[in-house]
Write an enzyme that holds these catalytic residues in place. Structure first.
Site, PDB file in Angstrom:
ATOM      1  N   TYR A  26       0.981  -1.001  -0.029  1.00 15.35           N
ATOM      2  CA  TYR A  26      -0.010   0.093   0.132  1.00 15.35           C
ATOM      3  C   TYR A  26       1.034   1.208  -0.114  1.00 15.35           C
ATOM      4  CZ  TYR A  26      -3.492   3.425   1.732  1.00 15.35           C
ATOM      5  OH  TYR A  26      -4.351   4.650   1.965  1.00 15.35           O
ATOM      6  N   GLU A  75     -12.375   4.672   4.054  1.00 15.08           N
ATOM      7  CA  GLU A  75     -11.870   5.695   5.015  1.00 15.08           C
ATOM      8  C   GLU A  75     -13.169   5.754   6.197  1.00 15.08           C
ATOM      9  OE1 GLU A  75      -9.066   6.419   5.740  1.00 15.08           O
ATOM     10  OE2 GLU A  75      -8.045   6.643   3.547  1.00 15.08           O
ATOM     11  N   TRP A  82      -6.069   0.732   9.857  1.00 13.17           N
ATOM     12  CA  TRP A  82      -6.211   0.928   8.379  1.00 13.17           C
ATOM     13  C   TRP A  82      -5.710  -0.656   8.029  1.00 13.17           C
ATOM     14  CZ3 TRP A  82      -8.689   2.638   5.030  1.00 13.17           C
ATOM     15  CH2 TRP A  82      -8.318   2.608   3.569  1.00 13.17           C
TER      16      TRP A  82
END
Length: 191
Positions: A28, A50, A58
């Site tokens: 990522y 999000e 995350w």
């Protein structure tokens, strides 16, 4: 450079410290985070994810992203907007995603708002992009969690009817979609 700001991975590459603990974080960081993204569908996906991340790490979202994509029709705005109360109930039984009624309903509602924007979601979000910062962050403490720009974006989106788009969430979106570049000085992704 403070030892907490950067780390050298087992591949010999210097990265922001948060990106070296998990292969998915590394991917990522290296391939997505901070790269300018202007595709409406991918931005809608990031907006939704999000929102699902709020209150969670995350990495939890990244690991579940394939399941989210399957559950939400690849984040095709029209298909998500067409989801019904029965779909919400089905998704609440899907252990592969985050089973939070408010967040699921927000994703569907946000798709409906996006359908009626009258402009590109990308154009709207990017209209809040701040100027490039003159000095790259040198340590993790130099990276804000919220900015006047993320606060303004949040307020605008809320006025339009979007949900789970608070200022902190919107700053994370700005980082993820490359509206800001918060790679630490010395990171291989920092120009």
């Amino acid at each position: 450079m403070p030892p907490s700001a950067l780390r050298t991975g087992d591949d010999g590459v210097v990265r922001c410290a948060w990106a070296n603990g998990d292969p998915e974080y590394r991917r990522y960081h290296d391939e997505e985070w901070g790269r300018p993204l202007r595709d409406d569908e991918r931005l809608f996906e990031k907006l939704c994810l999000e929102g699902f991340q709020a209150g969670l790490s995350w990495i939890t979202i990244l690991r579940r992203r394939p399941a989210f994509r399957a559950a939400f029709h690849g984040f095709d705005v029209d298909r998500v907007a067409a989801m019904t109360a029965a779909d919400v109930e089905r998704l609440l039984d899907n252990a592969a995603i985050i089973r939070h009624r408010g967040k699921i309903e927000a994703a569907i509602g946000n798709a409906r708002v996006t359908q009626n924007l009258g402009e590109s979601l990308s154009d709207l979000i990017w209209s809040f992009a701040p100027p490039a910062r003159a000095i790259r962050p040198r340590e993790l403490g130099d990276v804000p969690a919220i900015t006047p720009d993320s606060t303004a974006l949040s307020k605008d989106l809320r006025t339009r009817g979007y949900r789970f788009v608070g200022p902190t969430t919107m700053y994370a979106l700005m980082q993820s979609a490359g509206l800001v570049d918060d790679h630490i000085a010395g990171c291989h992704r920092a120009p």
